[in-house]
Scaffold this active site. Structure first.
Site, PDB file in Angstrom:
ATOM      1  N   ARG A 123       5.794  -4.469  -6.566  1.00  0.00           N
ATOM      2  CA  ARG A 123       5.219  -3.449  -7.314  1.00  0.00           C
ATOM      3  C   ARG A 123       5.796  -1.947  -7.284  1.00  0.00           C
ATOM      4  NH1 ARG A 123       2.905  -0.345  -3.276  1.00  0.00           N
ATOM      5  NH2 ARG A 123       2.171  -1.655  -1.658  1.00  0.00           N
TER       6      ARG A 123
ATOM      7  N   ARG B 166       2.152  12.786   1.769  1.00  0.00           N
ATOM      8  CA  ARG B 166       0.882  12.325   1.052  1.00  0.00           C
ATOM      9  C   ARG B 166      -0.453  13.333   1.483  1.00  0.00           C
ATOM     10  NH1 ARG B 166       0.405   5.581   1.106  1.00  0.00           N
ATOM     11  NH2 ARG B 166       2.814   5.510   1.023  1.00  0.00           N
TER      12      ARG B 166
HETATM   13  P1  ADP Z   1       3.083   1.764  -0.383  1.00  0.00           P
HETATM   14  O1  ADP Z   1       3.711   0.504   0.135  1.00  0.00           O
HETATM   15  O2  ADP Z   1       3.275   2.024  -1.633  1.00  0.00           O
HETATM   16  O3  ADP Z   1       3.457   2.774   0.537  1.00  0.00           O
HETATM   17  P2  ADP Z   1       0.439   1.653   0.575  1.00  0.00           P
HETATM   18  O4  ADP Z   1       0.566   0.667   1.715  1.00  0.00           O
HETATM   19  O5  ADP Z   1       0.032   3.088   0.794  1.00  0.00           O
HETATM   20  O6  ADP Z   1       1.695   1.607  -0.361  1.00  0.00           O
HETATM   21  O7  ADP Z   1      -0.648   1.115  -0.545  1.00  0.00           O
HETATM   22  C1  ADP Z   1      -0.751   1.715  -1.827  1.00  0.00           C
HETATM   23  C2  ADP Z   1      -2.211   1.459  -2.173  1.00  0.00           C
HETATM   24  O8  ADP Z   1      -2.493   0.083  -2.431  1.00  0.00           O
HETATM   25  C3  ADP Z   1      -3.014   1.945  -1.144  1.00  0.00           C
HETATM   26  O9  ADP Z   1      -4.206   2.360  -2.178  1.00  0.00           O
HETATM   27  C4  ADP Z   1      -3.607   0.977  -0.403  1.00  0.00           C
HETATM   28  O10 ADP Z   1      -4.818   0.940   0.138  1.00  0.00           O
HETATM   29  C5  ADP Z   1      -3.651  -0.308  -1.393  1.00  0.00           C
HETATM   30  N1  ADP Z   1      -3.131  -1.461  -0.930  1.00  0.00           N
HETATM   31  C6  ADP Z   1      -1.902  -2.263  -0.736  1.00  0.00           C
HETATM   32  N2  ADP Z   1      -2.037  -3.459  -0.614  1.00  0.00           N
HETATM   33  C7  ADP Z   1      -3.367  -3.732  -0.315  1.00  0.00           C
HETATM   34  C8  ADP Z   1      -3.965  -5.002  -0.033  1.00  0.00           C
HETATM   35  N3  ADP Z   1      -3.418  -5.958   0.048  1.00  0.00           N
HETATM   36  N4  ADP Z   1      -5.328  -4.707  -0.138  1.00  0.00           N
HETATM   37  C9  ADP Z   1      -5.855  -3.758  -0.223  1.00  0.00           C
HETATM   38  N5  ADP Z   1      -5.104  -2.663  -0.720  1.00  0.00           N
HETATM   39  C10 ADP Z   1      -4.230  -2.722  -0.691  1.00  0.00           C
END
Ligand code: ADP
Ligand code: ADP
Ligand code: MG
Length: 457
Positions: A294, A346
């Site tokens: 994504r 952030r």
């Molecule tokens: P990035 O990888 O884009 O840095 P994050 O890990 O911060 O992303 O996640 C982006 C958003 O998606 C956040 O709101 C996070 O809580 C949510 N998110 C990502 N993966 C999951 C998951 N498997 N279950 C629940 N929420 C998720």
């Protein structure tokens, strides 16, 4: 070509996608929950449609409601943003079955990378180095052969949920004595959080850097990779500050990691934007951790530093939309070069002095930073009330400087200008990190907060 795009998300990322679509001449539809009727994304789209009550399971996660919204508005494509349904292969499948273009990868790619154990197997097959660990999920924590295998990896180890994400459900184990209980608890937690008790164990890399590679791939099999992002400043395995390029990665290593990410994408016939995440040790050894199928929160730092054929012309969301429409990439990896250094902070509605406790509420007043090299992606405004239902991210502050030192000074200047009254935010925390000598010197690992911030607190 896509004519009308429905954004199956909210907040800053929904706005980010609306802006890209508008510039491509595509009509936009915002969806919103009852708790989000005043959220800025609903005001910027051409149309808006309410899809249910505040809780995400009844709105932003409700596939039937979102598909109905597409039908009601005549949207021919859906952009899922990040979080919510963005990595739900079933949602991608339903969209395609309903004749709606899913702006993302194929359901097969999402499925393959969604299970982190399977993803590691595929990476290994593609010749990409993976974090050493057990190859199958833990079925029975009392299994003698399993314990033996884990001991062979060597402590400390980290237990992770195969279907996990968002930094949740990870557990570091330092010795054999605490292993069994940790495995049992991890299985339970994983079942609760992700609906699956599938867990695995890998070597816990100490004082590592989180280094990740943004890729773009079209439906014709072309893959390009971008310069790495360093996302090592984390709390509870969640990113807080990201930068690009990484201060310890040289041109040779950059190519090596980029090619590894490309190989994985090619192995699964990936298309759309995606990110391959690696963990890197002090010696520059890097190991595949997972792939996010994504757009990511931190994608703007890559947009800020990447030149395409010498021009500042990268918009990753536009590229995603064009790829979904079947267009071929107009550049290859050799056309990409780096100009300057970018940092993203952030800004979360959280109290950094109370272990980042969420701090929702009404924004009484706000002043945004600006000026040369500053970008603010946000959905907040004066008088806006942050609902309690969703993620605490309220703004992303991105700066670009000619070099890392200028970027740090610019970020500090921008953080000073950014005034949000009414709620607690992570702004003071960011100022503190950016003024820390270790950060300025580039000594940035995932232990940073523990090593330099909390111990002094
Ligand atoms: P990035 O990888 O884009 O840095 P994050 O890990 O911060 O992303 O996640 C982006 C958003 O998606 C956040 O709101 C996070 O809580 C949510 N998110 C990502 N993966 C999951 C998951 N498997 N279950 C629940 N929420 C998720
Ligand atoms: P998520 O899907 O929740 O993003 P990741 O596998 O990407 O999970 O891991 C999130 C973070 O947890 C990493 O950025 C890193 O800080 C830490 N982490 C994960 N695996 C390891 C490991 N094997 N050794 C050290 N730290 C790890
Ligand atoms: Mg991750």
């Amino acid at each position: 070509m896509i004519k009308k795009l429905l954004i199956a998300n909210r907040g800053e990322i929904a706005i980010r996608v609306i802006r890209a679509a508008k510039e491509l001449g595509i009509k936009t539809v915002a969806i919103y929950s009852e708790a989000d009727k005043d959220c800025l994304h609903t005001m910027l789209a051409d149309e808006k449609i309410c899809i249910g009550p505040g809780p995400a399971t009844e709105s932003y996660l409700s596939i039937p409601s979102i598909i109905s919204a597409c039908e009601a508005t005549g949207a021919d494509a859906v952009h899922p943003g990040y979080g919510f349904l963005s990595e739900n292969s079933y949602f991608a499948e339903v969209c395609e079955a309903c004749g709606i273009i899913f702006v993302g990868p194929s359901k097969e790619s999402i499925e393959k990378m969604g299970d982190k154990i399977e993803a590691k197997k595929i990476a290994k097959k593609a010749g990409v180095p993976v974090v050493p660990g057990i190859e199958e999920s833990v079925k029975n924590p009392d299994d003698i052969a399993l314990i033996k295998e884990i001991k062979k990896i060597g402590f400390p180890v980290i237990i992770k949920a195969a279907m996990g994400g968002g930094g949740k459900g990870m557990r570091i184990v330092n010795s054999e004595e605490s292993l069994r209980i940790a495995l049992l608890t991890a299985m339970e937690e994983s079942k609760k959080a992700f609906g699956s008790d599938k867990i695995y164990v890998e070597k816990y890399i100490e004082e590592p850097k989180h280094v990740e590679i943004q890729i773009l791939a079209d439906k014709k099999g072309n893959v390009v990779y971008f310069p790495e992002r360093d996302c090592s400043i984390q709390r509870r395995h969640q990113k807080l500050i990201e930068e690009s390029p990484c201060s310890v990665v040289n041109e040779h290593l950059r190519k090596k990691i980029g090619r590894a990410a490309t190989k994985l994408a090619e192995e699964i016939g990936y298309y759309s934007a995606g990110t391959v995440e690696f963990i890197m040790d002090k010696k520059g050894n890097f190991y595949f951790m997972e792939m996010n199928t994504r757009i990511q929160v931190e994608h703007p730092v890559t947009e800020a530093i990447s030149l395409i054929k010498g021009k500042r012309a990268l918009d990753l969301v536009k590229e995603q939309i064009l790829i979904a429409s079947g267009e071929k990439l107009r550049f290859d990896a050799d056309d990409i070069s780096i100009c300057g250094h970018a940092i993203e902070c952030r800004i979360n509605a959280e109290d950094p002095d109370k272990d980042f406790l969420p701090s929702p509420g009404k924004i009484e007043s706000v002043t945004f930073p600006g000026g040369n090299g500053v970008r603010v992606d946000t959905h907040i405004y004066a008088g806006y009330t942050i609902p309690t239902f969703y993620d605490s991210l309220i703004a992303k502050l991105i700066v670009i400087g000619t070099n890392r030192q200028e970027a740090i000074r610019r970020m500090l200047r921008a953080l000073d200008e950014f005034k949000i009254n009414g709620i607690k935010t992570t702004i003071p925390f960011h100022k503190r990190v950016l003024q820390t000598q270790a950060f300025i010197e580039g000594d940035v690992t995932t232990n940073f907060l523990h090593k330099y911030i909390y111990e002094q607190a």
